[in-house]
Design a protein around this motif. Structure first.
Motif, PDB file in Angstrom:
ATOM      1  N   PRO A  75       0.722  -1.150  -0.044  1.00 41.73           N
ATOM      2  CA  PRO A  75      -0.084  -0.164   0.094  1.00 41.73           C
ATOM      3  C   PRO A  75       0.856   1.396   0.019  1.00 41.73           C
ATOM      4  O   PRO A  75       0.358   2.291  -0.488  1.00 41.73           O
ATOM      5  N   ALA A  76       2.092   1.223   0.654  1.00 43.49           N
ATOM      6  CA  ALA A  76       2.724   2.450   0.775  1.00 43.49           C
ATOM      7  C   ALA A  76       3.354   2.701  -0.621  1.00 43.49           C
ATOM      8  O   ALA A  76       3.515   3.768  -1.243  1.00 43.49           O
ATOM      9  N   ALA A  77       3.781   1.507  -1.396  1.00 44.53           N
ATOM     10  CA  ALA A  77       4.172   2.048  -2.844  1.00 44.53           C
ATOM     11  C   ALA A  77       3.155   2.445  -3.759  1.00 44.53           C
ATOM     12  O   ALA A  77       3.466   3.267  -4.507  1.00 44.53           O
ATOM     13  N   VAL A  78       2.042   2.024  -3.640  1.00 43.46           N
ATOM     14  CA  VAL A  78       0.752   2.616  -4.317  1.00 43.46           C
ATOM     15  C   VAL A  78       0.598   4.111  -3.927  1.00 43.46           C
ATOM     16  O   VAL A  78       0.458   4.827  -4.763  1.00 43.46           O
ATOM     17  N   GLY A  79       0.867   4.250  -2.706  1.00 43.17           N
ATOM     18  CA  GLY A  79       0.536   5.888  -1.968  1.00 43.17           C
ATOM     19  C   GLY A  79       1.761   6.491  -2.742  1.00 43.17           C
ATOM     20  O   GLY A  79       1.331   7.782  -3.084  1.00 43.17           O
ATOM     21  N   PHE A  80       2.870   5.955  -2.880  1.00 43.77           N
ATOM     22  CA  PHE A  80       4.085   7.012  -3.469  1.00 43.77           C
ATOM     23  C   PHE A  80       3.906   7.040  -4.778  1.00 43.77           C
ATOM     24  O   PHE A  80       4.120   8.229  -5.203  1.00 43.77           O
ATOM     25  N   THR A 224      -5.932   2.537   3.335  1.00 43.94           N
ATOM     26  CA  THR A 224      -6.722   1.453   3.784  1.00 43.94           C
ATOM     27  C   THR A 224      -7.366   0.584   3.226  1.00 43.94           C
ATOM     28  O   THR A 224      -7.473  -0.685   3.365  1.00 43.94           O
ATOM     29  N   LEU A 225      -7.971   0.963   2.252  1.00 46.34           N
ATOM     30  CA  LEU A 225      -8.810   0.109   1.333  1.00 46.34           C
ATOM     31  C   LEU A 225      -7.722  -0.845   0.539  1.00 46.34           C
ATOM     32  O   LEU A 225      -7.877  -2.148   0.192  1.00 46.34           O
ATOM     33  N   VAL A 226      -6.548  -0.329   0.136  1.00 45.41           N
ATOM     34  CA  VAL A 226      -5.657  -1.437  -0.327  1.00 45.41           C
ATOM     35  C   VAL A 226      -5.135  -2.291   0.311  1.00 45.41           C
ATOM     36  O   VAL A 226      -5.317  -3.501   0.077  1.00 45.41           O
ATOM     37  N   ARG A 227      -4.641  -1.942   1.626  1.00 44.51           N
ATOM     38  CA  ARG A 227      -4.396  -2.885   2.643  1.00 44.51           C
ATOM     39  C   ARG A 227      -5.289  -3.763   3.147  1.00 44.51           C
ATOM     40  O   ARG A 227      -5.106  -4.875   3.066  1.00 44.51           O
ATOM     41  N   GLY A 228      -6.524  -3.287   3.353  1.00 41.37           N
ATOM     42  CA  GLY A 228      -7.652  -4.026   3.813  1.00 41.37           C
ATOM     43  C   GLY A 228      -8.057  -5.074   2.729  1.00 41.37           C
ATOM     44  O   GLY A 228      -8.451  -6.162   2.997  1.00 41.37           O
ATOM     45  N   GLY A 229      -8.274  -4.537   1.492  1.00 39.81           N
ATOM     46  CA  GLY A 229      -8.441  -5.627   0.327  1.00 39.81           C
ATOM     47  C   GLY A 229      -7.314  -6.781   0.166  1.00 39.81           C
ATOM     48  O   GLY A 229      -7.785  -7.684  -0.139  1.00 39.81           O
ATOM     49  N   TRP A 230      -6.185  -6.207   0.600  1.00 39.76           N
ATOM     50  CA  TRP A 230      -5.111  -7.476   0.385  1.00 39.76           C
ATOM     51  C   TRP A 230      -5.397  -8.522   1.584  1.00 39.76           C
ATOM     52  O   TRP A 230      -5.146  -9.731   1.380  1.00 39.76           O
ATOM     53  N   THR A 231      -5.372  -7.863   2.786  1.00 43.87           N
ATOM     54  CA  THR A 231      -5.244  -8.865   4.018  1.00 43.87           C
ATOM     55  C   THR A 231      -6.793  -9.275   4.252  1.00 43.87           C
ATOM     56  O   THR A 231      -6.841 -10.405   4.895  1.00 43.87           O
ATOM     57  N   GLY A 232      -7.804  -8.910   3.797  1.00 45.85           N
ATOM     58  CA  GLY A 232      -9.151  -9.478   4.172  1.00 45.85           C
ATOM     59  C   GLY A 232      -9.832  -9.047   5.373  1.00 45.85           C
ATOM     60  O   GLY A 232     -10.799  -9.553   5.714  1.00 45.85           O
ATOM     61  N   ASP A 233      -8.859  -8.209   6.078  1.00 47.62           N
ATOM     62  CA  ASP A 233      -9.498  -7.844   7.713  1.00 47.62           C
ATOM     63  C   ASP A 233     -10.308  -6.740   7.761  1.00 47.62           C
ATOM     64  O   ASP A 233     -10.739  -6.381   8.721  1.00 47.62           O
ATOM     65  N   LEU A 234     -10.664  -6.047   6.411  1.00 51.64           N
ATOM     66  CA  LEU A 234     -11.275  -4.902   6.609  1.00 51.64           C
ATOM     67  C   LEU A 234     -12.887  -5.238   6.835  1.00 51.64           C
ATOM     68  O   LEU A 234     -13.408  -5.641   5.817  1.00 51.64           O
ATOM     69  N   SER A 235     -13.500  -4.701   7.781  1.00 52.98           N
ATOM     70  CA  SER A 235     -14.963  -4.908   7.963  1.00 52.98           C
ATOM     71  C   SER A 235     -15.599  -4.077   7.072  1.00 52.98           C
ATOM     72  O   SER A 235     -15.313  -2.892   6.407  1.00 52.98           O
ATOM     73  N   ALA A 236     -16.925  -4.347   6.835  1.00 55.64           N
ATOM     74  CA  ALA A 236     -17.886  -3.490   5.845  1.00 55.64           C
ATOM     75  C   ALA A 236     -17.884  -1.999   6.465  1.00 55.64           C
ATOM     76  O   ALA A 236     -18.045  -1.179   5.755  1.00 55.64           O
TER      77      ALA A 236
END
Length: 267
Positions: A75-80, A224-236
């Protein structure tokens, strides 16, 4: 300062908004390729910065926060890429084209104001998109990341980030006086995002009060969305909160552009 037009001028030959923006984007891409500083910011910096994040990640207790080096670096790479290849580059593009009277001349044709801004943004946005995809592939290959658990959140975060950074760049250009100062005016957002948006230091490792404030920063919902999309830990609920924050920043940026964007040089 003139209000933004939303209807095209009468045209002698039949054209479409897509064809007009494509022609403008092609010309802008040619000009962008001749600007060495913009090329360095767009192509070199985002490729190097994730290396620093990886080095810093080795000193953190990521496992305790349910993260890994890969889910921090990607996600940091995407942000940069969004910050340097899109936001920072476009601030310079809008300011320099304004000072060279390019924007003023474009407004005398059939292009609407929205088409001018969108067409000028396309090369940087596509460069940022391509770079995000390249960095994602590199992170997956080198950091042993599995496939994203919720790919739709990753795509949504990336698209929101591209739109947001383009709009924020136009808004920032409205407060930037010269091409030289365009190198400095993006710095506050760059620094705040790198420090507080979970790129170098994840929000999970911050004190709760600090994390609550950092959640409201422009780039935080994208990370948050990129990281949560990868880990699957992001709630609705968390995903909707990030989406709402990103949309709010886009609306704020659009309002700022309509209110303060300048089409002619300051005198």
């Amino acid at each position: 300062m003139s209000a933004i037009r939303t209807t095209p001028r009468p045209a002698a030959a039949a054209t479409t908004p897509l064809s007009r923006m494509t022609a403008l984007a092609r010309a802008e891409l040619t000009l962008l390729g001749r600007t060495r500083g913009a090329l360095v910011a767009a192509l070199f910096v985002p490729l190097v910065m994730p290396v620093s994040v990886r080095s810093a990640a080795e000193e953190m207790d990521l496992a305790g926060a349910g993260l890994s080096i890969g889910t921090l670096v990607l996600p940091a790479a995407v942000g940069f890429s969004l910050l340097f290849a899109v936001y920072s580059v476009l601030v310079g593009v809008f300011v320099v084209r304004r000072e060279e009277l390019v924007l003023k001349r474009l407004r005398t044709g059939e292009l609407t104001d929205v088409e001018i801004l969108a067409g000028s943004s396309l090369p940087a946005a596509l460069t940022g998109l391509a770079q995000c995809l390249l960095l994602t592939a590199g992170c997956v290959a080198l950091l042993d990341l599995s496939a994203p658990s919720a790919p739709h959140l990753v795509v949504l975060g990336l698209l929101l980030g591209l739109v947001m950074c383009s709009a924020l760049a136009a808004a920032t250009a409205g407060f930037t006086r010269t091409g030289e100062s365009a190198q400095a005016t993006p710095m506050p957002l760059l620094l705040v995002s790198m420090i507080g948006s979970g790129m170098f230091w994840p929000l999970e490792l911050m004190p709760d009060r600090v994390a609550s404030v950092c959640e409201l920063l422009p780039l935080t919902p994208v990370v948050t969305l990129v990281r949560g999309g990868w880990t699957g830990d992001l709630s609705a609920y968390e995903a909707l909160g990030a989406l709402a924050t990103a949309v709010a920043w886009i609306l704020i940026a659009v309002f700022a552009v309509r209110r303060w964007f300048r089409w002619e040089p300051r005198r």
